[in-house]
Design an enzyme around this catalytic site. Structure first.
Site, PDB file in Angstrom:
ATOM      1  N   HIS A  78       0.824  -1.211   0.000  1.00  0.00           N
ATOM      2  CA  HIS A  78       0.000   0.000   0.000  1.00  0.00           C
ATOM      3  C   HIS A  78       0.857   1.260   0.000  1.00  0.00           C
ATOM      4  CE1 HIS A  78      -3.039  -2.967   1.462  1.00  0.00           C
ATOM      5  NE2 HIS A  78      -3.833  -2.246   0.687  1.00  0.00           N
ATOM      6  N   ASN A  79       1.600   1.432  -1.065  1.00  0.00           N
ATOM      7  CA  ASN A  79       2.488   2.581  -1.201  1.00  0.00           C
ATOM      8  C   ASN A  79       2.112   3.370  -2.463  1.00  0.00           C
ATOM      9  OD1 ASN A  79       3.634   1.069  -3.377  1.00  0.00           O
ATOM     10  ND2 ASN A  79       4.935   0.000  -1.899  1.00  0.00           N
ATOM     11  N   PHE A  80       2.933   4.347  -2.830  1.00  0.00           N
ATOM     12  CA  PHE A  80       2.578   5.195  -3.967  1.00  0.00           C
ATOM     13  C   PHE A  80       2.606   4.427  -5.281  1.00  0.00           C
ATOM     14  CE2 PHE A  80       3.500   8.554  -7.189  1.00  0.00           C
ATOM     15  CZ  PHE A  80       2.302   9.244  -7.061  1.00  0.00           C
ATOM     16  N   TRP A  81       3.408   3.387  -5.378  1.00  0.00           N
ATOM     17  CA  TRP A  81       3.400   2.565  -6.588  1.00  0.00           C
ATOM     18  C   TRP A  81       2.000   1.969  -6.793  1.00  0.00           C
ATOM     19  CZ3 TRP A  81       7.667   3.202  -3.595  1.00  0.00           C
ATOM     20  CH2 TRP A  81       8.851   3.547  -4.237  1.00  0.00           C
ATOM     21  N   HIS A  82       1.375   1.560  -5.702  1.00  0.00           N
ATOM     22  CA  HIS A  82       0.009   1.023  -5.796  1.00  0.00           C
ATOM     23  C   HIS A  82      -0.987   2.128  -6.141  1.00  0.00           C
ATOM     24  CE1 HIS A  82      -3.694  -1.077  -4.934  1.00  0.00           C
ATOM     25  NE2 HIS A  82      -3.970  -0.257  -3.943  1.00  0.00           N
ATOM     26  N   HIS A  99      -6.424   7.018  -3.043  1.00  0.00           N
ATOM     27  CA  HIS A  99      -7.356   6.138  -2.335  1.00  0.00           C
ATOM     28  C   HIS A  99      -6.740   5.370  -1.180  1.00  0.00           C
ATOM     29  CE1 HIS A  99      -5.540   2.823  -4.599  1.00  0.00           C
ATOM     30  NE2 HIS A  99      -6.159   1.995  -3.772  1.00  0.00           N
ATOM     31  N   ASP A 100      -5.414   5.233  -1.121  1.00  0.00           N
ATOM     32  CA  ASP A 100      -4.765   4.528  -0.011  1.00  0.00           C
ATOM     33  C   ASP A 100      -3.708   5.390   0.671  1.00  0.00           C
ATOM     34  OD1 ASP A 100      -5.987   2.063   0.390  1.00  0.00           O
ATOM     35  OD2 ASP A 100      -4.884   1.082  -1.223  1.00  0.00           O
ATOM     36  N   ASP A 130      -8.632  -1.253  -7.915  1.00  0.00           N
ATOM     37  CA  ASP A 130      -7.916  -1.476  -6.660  1.00  0.00           C
ATOM     38  C   ASP A 130      -7.537  -2.948  -6.514  1.00  0.00           C
ATOM     39  OD1 ASP A 130      -6.841  -0.798  -4.171  1.00  0.00           O
ATOM     40  OD2 ASP A 130      -8.729  -1.161  -3.128  1.00  0.00           O
TER      41      ASP A 130
END
Length: 355
Positions: free
Chosen positions: A113-117, A154-155, A259
């Site tokens: 759950h990082n910026f890559w995601h 969103h995360d 997602d």
């Protein structure tokens, strides 16, 4: 104590360079039992500064399904995100600063759950929209902009632990949101505050977009999975673009699909995402044991290849494939997404070890 995460969250920090390194699925598999560092506070940093974006050395087509996200740094992805929003009529210096602030408020040492995601989810929606005239059959141009902003944020400020963990440990956010969609409410609150700070929209527009972004981000809570799916099916059977609620239900479903879309990608990419999320799952089990709370046994795979495989096969078969089949029933030119899921399910069934 409320507001604090257990001390076990502070050990063995990885650095951003380690996360960025282009590793094979085998190497990520070997990391599946490793802990990771998470900040004790999940509060955002709201420092808004104008930035000069640098064009990446490695250029890639941001409209393709299998975008090589792990080949790029966070600044690269911020640049690509800016390119996705170009043409949306937004003030470009303010937009650059907003995207930079968003990227810095993802915890980059969190495996999944990082910026890559966050970027990948937005880029997947962009890929689908480019094949379908900006989704003009389903939403307005302005709503498309709001949807992309919701997707990339969103995360934001995600700790790598789920809602159940925050509730069980009596985290301050669980108290603030009454144990209801704790993280999703937090993500929505943060991205909306950042959008407000950026001043890329008027106060009138901000008032209009806020409930749209809030609802679409809340739709990513897995506790709402059945509700989101049922509402989408009921709406799309008699879809009317002139009805705002119909457009909202479509956006909710599309973000939920995206997602959970990493398993639609080519297996080398999909399997890396699998290892990353399972690393978070395994570490949550450790943290639950250390905190003396109920252990989420369904998240425990360890490095047992049979359990790893079964977890991915079951999730594709029971959750993700029906979800994407539902999207492909109404959205054109995306059959390769559910087909990718079928191929990956077969790969997981056949694989014996990562090479």
């Amino acid at each position: 104590m409320a507001g604090k995460l257990p001390d076990c969250l502070g050990i063995n920090a990885n650095n951003e360079e380690a996360i960025l390194s282009m590793k094979s699925t085998r190497e990520y598999y070997e990391d599946i039992m490793h802990p990771f560092k998470i900040r004790e506070s999940l509060a955002p940093s709201l420092e808004f500064c104008l930035v000069n974006l640098q064009k990446p050395c490695l250029i890639a087509d941001i409209s393709v399904k299998d975008f090589p996200v792990f080949s790029h740094t966070v600044p690269d992805l911020v640049y690509f995100a800016f390119e996705i929003f170009r043409g949306h009529g937004l003030d470009e210096p303010k937009l650059s600063a907003l995207l930079d602030m968003v990227s810095k408020n993802y915890f980059q040492t969190t495996p999944f759950h990082n910026f890559w995601h966050g970027f990948s989810v937005m880029q997947m929606i962009y890929c689908i929209s480019e094949r379908n005239t900006k989704l003009s059959d389903f939403i307005t141009d302005k709503e498309y902009t709001y949807l992309l902003l919701a997707a990339i944020g969103h995360d934001i400020c995600h700790p790598g632990m789920n809602n159940s963990f925050l509730i069980a440990t009596k985290h301050e956010l669980s108290i603030k949101y009454n144990n209801i969609s704790v993280l999703e409410n937090h993500h929505a609150s943060v991205i909306l505050e950042m959008i407000k700070i950026s001043e890329i929209f008027s106060s009138k527009t901000l008032k209009k977009l806020s409930p749209i972004i809030l609802e679409v981000i809340l739709s990513t809570d897995m506790a709402r999975h059945k509700q989101v799916c049922d509402e989408y099916i009921n709406t799309l059977e008699n879809f009317d673009k002139t009805i705002p609620n119909h457009r909202q239900k479509f956006m909710n479903y599309l973000l939920h699909c995206s997602d959970l879309g990493n398993q639609t990608l080519d297996f080398p990419l999909a399997s890396i995402w699998s290892m990353k999320v399972l690393q978070e799952f395994n570490y949550q089990v450790v943290c639950e044991e250390n905190a003396g709370i109920r252990v989420s046994e369904f998240m425990r795979t360890g490095n047992n290849m049979v359990k790893v495989k079964n977890s991915q096969i079951g999730f594709i078969e029971n959750i993700i494939l029906p979800l994407w089949n539902g999207l492909a029933k109404y959205v054109k030119n995306i059959d390769d997404f559910p087909e990718g899921l079928k191929k990956n399910k077969k790969r997981w069934e056949e694989i014996q070890e990562f090479k």
